[in-house]
Design a protein around this motif. Structure first.
Motif, PDB file in Angstrom:
ATOM      1  N   LEU A 149      -1.644 -20.757  -2.125  1.00 30.50           N
ATOM      2  CA  LEU A 149      -2.396 -21.800  -1.404  1.00 30.50           C
ATOM      3  C   LEU A 149      -2.431 -21.506   0.093  1.00 30.50           C
ATOM      4  N   GLU A 150      -1.317 -21.049   0.633  1.00 32.30           N
ATOM      5  CA  GLU A 150      -1.262 -20.718   2.062  1.00 32.30           C
ATOM      6  C   GLU A 150      -2.196 -19.553   2.385  1.00 32.30           C
ATOM      7  N   PHE A 151      -2.154 -18.529   1.534  1.00 27.73           N
ATOM      8  CA  PHE A 151      -2.966 -17.340   1.806  1.00 27.73           C
ATOM      9  C   PHE A 151      -4.459 -17.655   1.719  1.00 27.73           C
ATOM     10  N   GLU A 152      -4.809 -18.601   0.854  1.00 30.67           N
ATOM     11  CA  GLU A 152      -6.227 -18.954   0.703  1.00 30.67           C
ATOM     12  C   GLU A 152      -6.788 -19.633   1.953  1.00 30.67           C
ATOM     13  N   LYS A 153      -5.912 -20.027   2.878  1.00 29.56           N
ATOM     14  CA  LYS A 153      -6.380 -20.612   4.148  1.00 29.56           C
ATOM     15  C   LYS A 153      -6.745 -19.530   5.163  1.00 29.56           C
ATOM     16  N   ASN A 154      -6.430 -18.283   4.857  1.00 28.85           N
ATOM     17  CA  ASN A 154      -6.682 -17.194   5.813  1.00 28.85           C
ATOM     18  C   ASN A 154      -8.186 -17.075   6.074  1.00 28.85           C
ATOM     19  N   PRO A 155      -8.611 -17.169   7.332  1.00 26.07           N
ATOM     20  CA  PRO A 155     -10.053 -17.116   7.623  1.00 26.07           C
ATOM     21  C   PRO A 155     -10.695 -15.780   7.245  1.00 26.07           C
ATOM     22  N   HIS A 156      -9.880 -14.772   7.046  1.00 28.26           N
ATOM     23  CA  HIS A 156     -10.419 -13.452   6.705  1.00 28.26           C
ATOM     24  C   HIS A 156     -10.078 -13.063   5.265  1.00 28.26           C
ATOM     25  N   LEU A 157      -9.844 -14.094   4.439  1.00 28.22           N
ATOM     26  CA  LEU A 157      -9.420 -13.861   3.049  1.00 28.22           C
ATOM     27  C   LEU A 157     -10.340 -12.883   2.318  1.00 28.22           C
ATOM     28  N   GLU A 158     -11.638 -13.125   2.422  1.00 33.80           N
ATOM     29  CA  GLU A 158     -12.587 -12.323   1.639  1.00 33.80           C
ATOM     30  C   GLU A 158     -12.486 -10.840   1.996  1.00 33.80           C
ATOM     31  N   LEU A 159     -12.447 -10.550   3.305  1.00 34.97           N
ATOM     32  CA  LEU A 159     -12.351  -9.142   3.712  1.00 34.97           C
ATOM     33  C   LEU A 159     -11.004  -8.548   3.303  1.00 34.97           C
ATOM     34  N   CYS A 160      -9.937  -9.334   3.445  1.00 34.38           N
ATOM     35  CA  CYS A 160      -8.605  -8.840   3.058  1.00 34.38           C
ATOM     36  C   CYS A 160      -8.590  -8.446   1.575  1.00 34.38           C
ATOM     37  N   LEU A 161      -9.199  -9.279   0.735  1.00 31.43           N
ATOM     38  CA  LEU A 161      -9.198  -8.990  -0.702  1.00 31.43           C
ATOM     39  C   LEU A 161     -10.086  -7.788  -1.024  1.00 31.43           C
ATOM     40  N   LYS A 162     -11.206  -7.690  -0.321  1.00 33.70           N
ATOM     41  CA  LYS A 162     -12.088  -6.538  -0.551  1.00 33.70           C
ATOM     42  C   LYS A 162     -11.378  -5.243  -0.192  1.00 33.70           C
ATOM     43  N   VAL A 163     -10.764  -5.224   0.998  1.00 35.63           N
ATOM     44  CA  VAL A 163     -10.069  -4.003   1.429  1.00 35.63           C
ATOM     45  C   VAL A 163      -8.978  -3.652   0.425  1.00 35.63           C
ATOM     46  N   ARG A 164      -8.264  -4.675  -0.026  1.00 37.88           N
ATOM     47  CA  ARG A 164      -7.188  -4.421  -0.992  1.00 37.88           C
ATOM     48  C   ARG A 164      -7.715  -3.760  -2.267  1.00 37.88           C
ATOM     49  N   ARG A 165      -8.821  -4.288  -2.759  1.00 40.16           N
ATOM     50  CA  ARG A 165      -9.374  -3.720  -4.001  1.00 40.16           C
ATOM     51  C   ARG A 165      -9.855  -2.287  -3.767  1.00 40.16           C
ATOM     52  N   TRP A 166     -10.411  -2.029  -2.591  1.00 40.83           N
ATOM     53  CA  TRP A 166     -10.878  -0.656  -2.327  1.00 40.83           C
ATOM     54  C   TRP A 166      -9.709   0.321  -2.233  1.00 40.83           C
ATOM     55  N   THR A 167      -8.548  -0.177  -1.802  1.00 38.89           N
ATOM     56  CA  THR A 167      -7.401   0.737  -1.675  1.00 38.89           C
ATOM     57  C   THR A 167      -6.906   1.201  -3.046  1.00 38.89           C
ATOM     58  N   SER A 168      -7.237   0.446  -4.078  1.00 39.18           N
ATOM     59  CA  SER A 168      -6.688   0.734  -5.407  1.00 39.18           C
ATOM     60  C   SER A 168      -7.645   1.612  -6.187  1.00 39.18           C
ATOM     61  N   GLN A 169      -7.736   2.852  -5.772  1.00 39.61           N
ATOM     62  CA  GLN A 169      -8.722   3.732  -6.389  1.00 39.61           C
ATOM     63  C   GLN A 169      -8.458   3.952  -7.863  1.00 39.61           C
ATOM     64  N   TYR A 170      -7.215   3.689  -8.294  1.00 39.35           N
ATOM     65  CA  TYR A 170      -6.905   3.836  -9.722  1.00 39.35           C
ATOM     66  C   TYR A 170      -7.590   2.744 -10.544  1.00 39.35           C
ATOM     67  N   CYS A 171      -8.088   1.741  -9.853  1.00 39.67           N
ATOM     68  CA  CYS A 171      -8.723   0.619 -10.554  1.00 39.67           C
ATOM     69  C   CYS A 171     -10.232   0.771 -10.607  1.00 39.67           C
ATOM     70  N   ARG A 172     -10.742   1.931 -10.309  1.00 37.36           N
ATOM     71  CA  ARG A 172     -12.190   2.041 -10.126  1.00 37.36           C
ATOM     72  C   ARG A 172     -12.999   1.560 -11.332  1.00 37.36           C
ATOM     73  N   ASP A 173     -12.603   1.949 -12.523  1.00 35.57           N
ATOM     74  CA  ASP A 173     -13.403   1.567 -13.682  1.00 35.57           C
ATOM     75  C   ASP A 173     -13.462   0.067 -13.830  1.00 35.57           C
ATOM     76  N   TRP A 174     -12.282  -0.544 -13.610  1.00 30.19           N
ATOM     77  CA  TRP A 174     -12.234  -1.992 -13.729  1.00 30.19           C
ATOM     78  C   TRP A 174     -13.003  -2.649 -12.585  1.00 30.19           C
ATOM     79  N   PHE A 175     -12.883  -2.095 -11.396  1.00 32.41           N
ATOM     80  CA  PHE A 175     -13.511  -2.680 -10.224  1.00 32.41           C
ATOM     81  C   PHE A 175     -15.025  -2.644 -10.312  1.00 32.41           C
ATOM     82  N   LYS A 176     -15.546  -1.643 -10.990  1.00 34.04           N
ATOM     83  CA  LYS A 176     -16.995  -1.461 -11.082  1.00 34.04           C
ATOM     84  C   LYS A 176     -17.651  -2.375 -12.112  1.00 34.04           C
ATOM     85  N   ARG A 177     -16.854  -2.965 -12.982  1.00 31.23           N
ATOM     86  CA  ARG A 177     -17.491  -3.681 -14.095  1.00 31.23           C
ATOM     87  C   ARG A 177     -18.212  -4.917 -13.596  1.00 31.23           C
TER      88      ARG A 177
END
Ligand SMILES: [Fe+2]
Length: 168
Positions: A140-168
């Protein structure tokens, strides 16, 4: 540090340390940085997303912690040291996407079992050192972060092992 000095420092880090293994995984640090930035460029295209993706792990090169801290079972807080390096020169959202890329991992591991399931072995190891998946209060605290969306996007991009899942 002035802007040009910081850019020179970043360039030196990539030139001198880019061929290091990325925390024992199959890619080098430079490949990890560039792969992440390339995904940001392809899927978002904004300067902030590309910069955050490229530089999210720059704190691993901070002199404040031993380079093998994670292997030694110690949290190196590289997200904080990375943000400190960039603060004052890069836009706030870029600094936030670096500062909170570990929080974003802890958030995604708590809210998306698919994300957790595709983490590499090294990433599962560091997750434990970083506090594990967030609890409800932390979510709940983290969801207040004004830059939440970008933080989550960057995180997903860092996980290159997740590419197949990320692309679906
Ligand atoms: Fe990281």
């Amino acid at each position: 540090m002035g802007s040009q000095d910081l850019l020179n420092k970043i360039e030196n880090i990539i030139t001198e340390r880019g061929t290091d293994s990325y925390l024992g995984e199959e890619v080098t640090m430079e490949q990890h940085m560039l792969q992440t930035a390339l995904l940001a460029e392809t899927e978002d295209g904004s300067d902030s997303a590309i910069a955050g993706a490229l530089l999210h792990d720059i704190g691993h090169y901070s002199e404040a912690f031993a380079e093998d801290a994670l292997e030694q079972g110690l949290n190196n807080y590289h997200e904080d040291s990375g943000a400190l390096i960039l603060e004052g020169t890069f836009p706030e959202e870029v600094v936030a996407s670096v500062k909170f890329h570990v929080s974003a991992k802890r958030y995604l591991c708590a809210t998306d079992t698919n994300y957790f399931n595709c983490l590499s072995e090294a990433s599962v190891h560091s997750l434990k050192l970083q506090g594990g998946p967030m609890d409800k209060h932390e979510i709940l605290e983290f969801e207040k972060n004004p830059h939440l969306e970008l933080c989550l996007k960057v995180r997903r991009w860092t996980s290159q092992y997740c590419r197949d899942w990320f692309k679906r």
